[in-house]
Design a protein around this motif. Sequence first.
Motif, PDB file in Angstrom:
ATOM      1  N   HIS A 600       0.860  -1.177   0.000  1.00 56.68           N
ATOM      2  CA  HIS A 600       0.000   0.000   0.000  1.00 56.68           C
ATOM      3  C   HIS A 600       0.898   1.230   0.000  1.00 56.68           C
ATOM      4  O   HIS A 600       1.984   1.210   0.575  1.00 56.68           O
ATOM      5  N   CYS A 636      -4.072   6.135  -0.674  1.00 57.59           N
ATOM      6  CA  CYS A 636      -3.168   5.051  -1.066  1.00 57.59           C
ATOM      7  C   CYS A 636      -2.805   5.229  -2.534  1.00 57.59           C
ATOM      8  O   CYS A 636      -3.673   5.458  -3.378  1.00 57.59           O
ATOM      9  N   ASP A 638      -1.031   3.004  -4.481  1.00 53.58           N
ATOM     10  CA  ASP A 638      -0.802   1.776  -5.249  1.00 53.58           C
ATOM     11  C   ASP A 638      -2.141   1.047  -5.410  1.00 53.58           C
ATOM     12  O   ASP A 638      -2.772   0.672  -4.426  1.00 53.58           O
ATOM     13  N   PHE A 639      -2.574   0.855  -6.641  1.00 57.26           N
ATOM     14  CA  PHE A 639      -3.903   0.275  -6.894  1.00 57.26           C
ATOM     15  C   PHE A 639      -3.972  -1.142  -6.327  1.00 57.26           C
ATOM     16  O   PHE A 639      -3.515  -2.094  -6.936  1.00 57.26           O
ATOM     17  N   CYS A 640      -4.575  -1.264  -5.138  1.00 61.04           N
ATOM     18  CA  CYS A 640      -4.408  -2.479  -4.355  1.00 61.04           C
ATOM     19  C   CYS A 640      -5.628  -3.387  -4.352  1.00 61.04           C
ATOM     20  O   CYS A 640      -5.539  -4.549  -3.990  1.00 61.04           O
ATOM     21  N   MET A 647      -9.609   4.043  -0.653  1.00 57.90           N
ATOM     22  CA  MET A 647      -8.604   3.958   0.412  1.00 57.90           C
ATOM     23  C   MET A 647      -8.010   5.342   0.629  1.00 57.90           C
ATOM     24  O   MET A 647      -7.020   5.720   0.004  1.00 57.90           O
TER      25      MET A 647
END
Length: 673
Positions: A600, A636, A638-640, A647
């Motif tokens: 993340h 966030c 980072d595409f998590c 997020m």
Amino acid sequence: MTNHLLKHFVMKYHQLIKSIIALALLGAGSTIFTGCEGPPDMGNSSAALADDVASQVYVPPGEYDEFYAFMSGGFSGQVSVYGLPSGRMLKVIPVFSLDAEKGYGFNEETKPLLETSHGFIPWDDAHHPELSQTDGETDGRWLFINGNNTPRIARIDLTTFETAEIIEIPNSGGNHSSPFTTENTEYVVAGTRFGVPYPQQDVSIDSYAEKFKGTLSFISVDPEEGHMDVAFQVLLPAFNYDLAHSGKGKSHGWTFFTTYNTEEKSTLLEVNASQNDKDFIAAINWKKAEEYIKQGKYREMPAKYAHNIYNEKTHTATSEMKDKVKVLIPEECPGLVYFLPTPKSPHGVDVDPSGEYIVGNGKLSADMAVHSFTKIQEAIANESFETTIDGVPVLKYEEILAGIVEKPGLGPLHTEFDGKGNAYTTYFISSEIVKWDIETQQVLDRIPTYYSVGHLMIPGGDSRKPDGKYMVALNKITKDRYLPTGPELNHSAQLYDISGDKMKLLLDFPTIGEPHYAQAIAADKVMPNSKKFYPIEENEHPYRTVREKDARVEREGKDVHIYMTSIRSHFAPDNIEGIKVGDRVYFHLTNLEQDWDVPHGLAVLGAQNAELLVMPGQTETLVWEPKAEGVYPFYCTDFCSALHQEMQGYLRVSPANSQVALDWRLGYDEPVQ
Ligand code: K7E
Ligand code: CUA
């Protein structure tokens, strides 16, 4: 380049040598073309590619490459990792330079890695990646790389592909002949490119020959942990120490350093450092050095240098300043150093897999000298010395020569080996790679490079066990090889098949920065040890938060510590109030995920910093000093997950004198506290 052109070059050699001295390694790309009737026939390069070439480099989707290749980033200060034979880029490993993508050098945990005796240095010029070896074979444990500008060596851990340690090299200026390893990674070495006053002091530059010195440093490597230490330095005349390689097999125990500027000049080196017909390879008997150290025959000299180690349990680096170093002086240590005369301003020095042949790539020389280790030992035993310089015997050139490669090309720089008795040397000026027989020194084959090749790399090509299937040329000039991208072009690497008698070009691919040198290793030596995530129960970061319910915010005066967690797809806490202008806010983010490839990120509006990119199980810290009141979103990066865009969170900043209470929560119904 056609044979016709090549002959033309060789014939014109003597006329050219003057302009080479003036132009060599300066106007590189243009030098190739200005001395002759036109550009080489480039059409051949793609026409010569047969259909089967595509299948030789084709790695189907989802399948793995056979080798990891590690390329230095040159002036990017990083290392990039490629798969071979596909040329696919796998990762950029931040080493000496800040890397906003990973928060490296921006987060509090990695900043200490970039500390030096000159303070925090966010950049360096990285030239030579070098894999650790066991018994002369690459073992896949660590990758070392030199920082040239502010002399340093870094160690990258190949379980995490992250920088684990950086040590500064004292009494040095331009750590170029580095970090070439010994056979069991007993040492990695660091020779100074620039002579510098010894010890550093305010003196006239005209006092170069008398006040300046050159040091060659041996950095010990702990066999278990990999930790580095400056074991000793050898104090030598202020030559420029350019490259190095350690002996192997029969020459194990020795390390060889090329020199240029044995004229010891400090101005207009392109002319003044090209006067002597021969310069030297400095041969250091490091086993002898160990004896002298044991006997106490060293001087302890003051020296200030940083030693920085990243701790994988605390996810935090620490920096320690050291203050002395052991120095060996050749006059006091007979048998420690010999000079091997070598024509002419040699760049690379390369030792063949048997350890017998030591190749001096004399970049301004018509022929290339190959020394014999056996003959060197005989000359030492017979005291066949030409003269002695500052206590260092100079061996007689004719007596140590195994042979010469006659007029192979122009501007030899570097040689690697295929383990089948062949050597491959790069020729910068004539822009080609020449294959020759190590024992007979006969030229066997030649192939053009596009253009102006510097280093070359064969997997294991400087070890006892080369894997002689592929060869990579690391070219300095890209010119017309790819779609134009404005004035700056990425450097070009080229992959060749060297499994047969004839070298065969397979693939071009662009690289990052300037990959002077590279190393490669069979994937199965590295892959099984690759870490997937950090077990949360092993997290010893002092500001970790290992359960979401422990997330909290604590104020200590003007410092506010946010103990924050991330898991798909929220931060805890995600709403924070009671921060004031003038506070120093620490986001300590622990990523609670325990699965491979679920980092993340964290970015805060207005933070004068990069994002954090936190690996599963890891804790990282972003510091932010809010300058004005308001409500600041964070999110966030980072595409998590499918709910990655959800997020996010807010942080309320109130005036310095406000009475807003410190408060934090996650959700309206379930406050964190
Ligand atoms: Cu580029 Cu090894 Cu620094 Cu030769 S060096 S090319
Ligand atoms: Cu976490 Cu996107």
